[in-house]
Design an enzyme around this catalytic site. Sequence first.
Site, PDB file in Angstrom:
ATOM      1  N   HIS A 105     -13.737   5.128  -1.774  1.00 34.81           N
ATOM      2  CA  HIS A 105     -13.499   4.941  -0.332  1.00 34.81           C
ATOM      3  C   HIS A 105     -13.039   6.256   0.286  1.00 34.81           C
ATOM      4  O   HIS A 105     -11.860   6.606   0.247  1.00 34.81           O
ATOM      5  CB  HIS A 105     -12.445   3.837  -0.135  1.00 34.81           C
ATOM      6  CG  HIS A 105     -12.293   3.396   1.282  1.00 34.81           C
ATOM      7  ND1 HIS A 105     -12.280   2.067   1.666  1.00 34.81           N
ATOM      8  CD2 HIS A 105     -12.148   4.091   2.432  1.00 34.81           C
ATOM      9  CE1 HIS A 105     -12.133   1.971   2.970  1.00 34.81           C
ATOM     10  NE2 HIS A 105     -12.035   3.200   3.468  1.00 34.81           N
ATOM     11  N   HIS A 122     -14.246  -3.180   5.365  1.00 35.40           N
ATOM     12  CA  HIS A 122     -12.842  -2.878   5.647  1.00 35.40           C
ATOM     13  C   HIS A 122     -12.188  -4.186   6.088  1.00 35.40           C
ATOM     14  O   HIS A 122     -12.562  -4.745   7.128  1.00 35.40           O
ATOM     15  CB  HIS A 122     -12.726  -1.897   6.811  1.00 35.40           C
ATOM     16  CG  HIS A 122     -12.929  -0.459   6.452  1.00 35.40           C
ATOM     17  ND1 HIS A 122     -14.154   0.078   6.173  1.00 35.40           N
ATOM     18  CD2 HIS A 122     -12.028   0.567   6.357  1.00 35.40           C
ATOM     19  CE1 HIS A 122     -14.008   1.375   5.922  1.00 35.40           C
ATOM     20  NE2 HIS A 122     -12.739   1.697   6.020  1.00 35.40           N
ATOM     21  N   GLU A 182      -6.494  -4.671   6.487  1.00 34.03           N
ATOM     22  CA  GLU A 182      -5.800  -3.396   6.706  1.00 34.03           C
ATOM     23  C   GLU A 182      -4.876  -3.559   7.909  1.00 34.03           C
ATOM     24  O   GLU A 182      -3.657  -3.583   7.777  1.00 34.03           O
ATOM     25  CB  GLU A 182      -6.829  -2.277   6.945  1.00 34.03           C
ATOM     26  CG  GLU A 182      -6.218  -0.924   7.267  1.00 34.03           C
ATOM     27  CD  GLU A 182      -7.273   0.120   7.673  1.00 34.03           C
ATOM     28  OE1 GLU A 182      -8.391  -0.259   8.081  1.00 34.03           O
ATOM     29  OE2 GLU A 182      -6.958   1.318   7.610  1.00 34.03           O
TER      30      GLU A 182
HETATM   31  O1  LIG Z   1      -9.172   3.128   7.468  1.00 27.90           O
HETATM   32  C1  LIG Z   1     -10.074   2.925   8.281  1.00 27.90           C
HETATM   33  N1  LIG Z   1     -10.215   1.687   8.818  1.00 27.90           N
HETATM   34  C2  LIG Z   1     -11.232   1.386   9.669  1.00 27.90           C
HETATM   35  N2  LIG Z   1     -12.122   2.295  10.080  1.00 27.90           N
HETATM   36  C3  LIG Z   1     -11.997   3.550   9.599  1.00 27.90           C
HETATM   37  C4  LIG Z   1     -10.996   3.916   8.705  1.00 27.90           C
HETATM   38  N3  LIG Z   1     -11.141   5.218   8.429  1.00 27.90           N
HETATM   39  C5  LIG Z   1     -12.207   5.654   9.114  1.00 27.90           C
HETATM   40  N4  LIG Z   1     -12.723   4.658   9.837  1.00 27.90           N
HETATM   41  C6  LIG Z   1     -13.846   4.720  10.757  1.00 27.90           C
HETATM   42  C7  LIG Z   1     -13.827   5.964  11.617  1.00 27.90           C
HETATM   43  C8  LIG Z   1     -15.074   6.703  11.232  1.00 27.90           C
HETATM   44  O2  LIG Z   1     -15.665   7.362  12.338  1.00 27.90           O
HETATM   45  C9  LIG Z   1     -15.981   5.618  10.686  1.00 27.90           C
HETATM   46  C10 LIG Z   1     -17.116   6.053   9.793  1.00 27.90           C
HETATM   47  O3  LIG Z   1     -16.708   6.874   8.764  1.00 27.90           O
HETATM   48  O4  LIG Z   1     -15.064   4.768   9.998  1.00 27.90           O
HETATM   49 ZN   LIG Z   2     -11.666   3.547   5.481  1.00 25.92          ZN
END
Ligand SMILES: O=c1[nH]cnc2c1ncn2[C@H]1C[C@H](O)[C@@H](CO)O1
Ligand SMILES: [Zn+2]
Length: 366
Positions: free
Chosen positions: A17, A207, A210
């Site tokens: 991830h 995801h 979270e």
């Molecule tokens: O931790 C996360 N949770 C939800 N979305 C996320 C997280 N980290 C990055 N993203 C989103 C922002 C990026 O632009 C996108 C694609 O990598 O995924």
């Molecule tokens: Zn992520």
Amino acid sequence: METTRDHIRRAPKVLLHDHLDGGLRPQTVLELADQVGYLDKLPAGDAESLGTWFREAADSGSLVRYLETFAHTCAVMQTRDALVRVARDCAEDLAADGVVYAEVRYAPEQHLERGLTLDEVVEAVNEGFRQGEAAAREKGQRIKVQALLTAMRHAARSLEIAELANRFRDHGVAGFDIAGAEAGNPPTRHLDAFEYLARENNHFTIHAGEAFGLPSIWEALQICGADRLGHGVRIIDDITAKPDGTVELGRLAAYVRDKRIPLEMCPTSNLQTGAASSYAEHPIGLLRRLHFRVTVNTDNRLMSGTSMTQEFEHLVDAFGYSLDDLQWFTVNAMKSAFLPFEQRLAFINDVIKPGYAGLKAEWLFN
Ligand SMILES: O=c1[nH]cnc2c1ncn2[C@H]1C[C@H](O)[C@@H](CO)O1
Ligand SMILES: [Zn+2]
């Protein structure tokens, strides 16, 4: 034997991830911004202060605010050359950190502002990963990198991205993911994409759990059919610690453990978004003790100022983990990778176990 930073860096690691647009080197952001006239829109003009800005802006206690920082990285990832460069840097940085296998995700729909097609985006990133793998090989480091294609949960392109992932299935793309702000955007909005992937016998992670709790995890698994959970930290809400020291698992937590559902845990990112309050209190400690299929990940190396070595180091400090524990996390990750079975087995038996055995034997010769 004490587990030192040097041991951890040299230990073979597996990363499931990691976001491509969350892992740029600050210096690369500056150079790419200069090429596309974006320098004056960046919040800082030198690599060190830009790195600090990303870490501090992401350290907001809110997933929504954390995600705002990606506007700057995506802004400089809109051409073929920029995507090749970022992907090459990524593979080289991970290899230098001792990562032997990585699945790196990004959302192709966020890289179309200057006229690239979805297919061109994927081809450019794949090219960068291949270049990075080759550059690492020349330095005596070995890494294999696969892409996961992410669809943004607030948008409506998930079926199209799932089809894209399927088209590139044997060409560098190992699976699919849904990311973005969790609250208000349940994964069930993207059921057609998940059903399509299931019909194609393809793999996906979501995801979930979270910024939002158990209902999100339940939907991701039981309605959408996710193979793995991105984060999944909130599964802890279904586990009750009793005064006599025993723990009781609710039905969902028991299902996740019984079915060996992989949890892609990202400790530092969770501290920044408020999903956990300290390393020592991070649910990973309990989940590991209870033998959930826990994996350790970076999420966004730029926004969290982290690396796999650093994530492991924080856990060693917080929980006193040994190389055996780190091997356990690594084997868990390899078992959970979206790679064909025989490759996973070969990584475990021919790369990971011998790597840890070599490190564990070092005390004999000191
Ligand atoms: O931790 C996360 N949770 C939800 N979305 C996320 C997280 N980290 C990055 N993203 C989103 C922002 C990026 O632009 C996108 C694609 O990598 O995924
Ligand atoms: Zn992520």
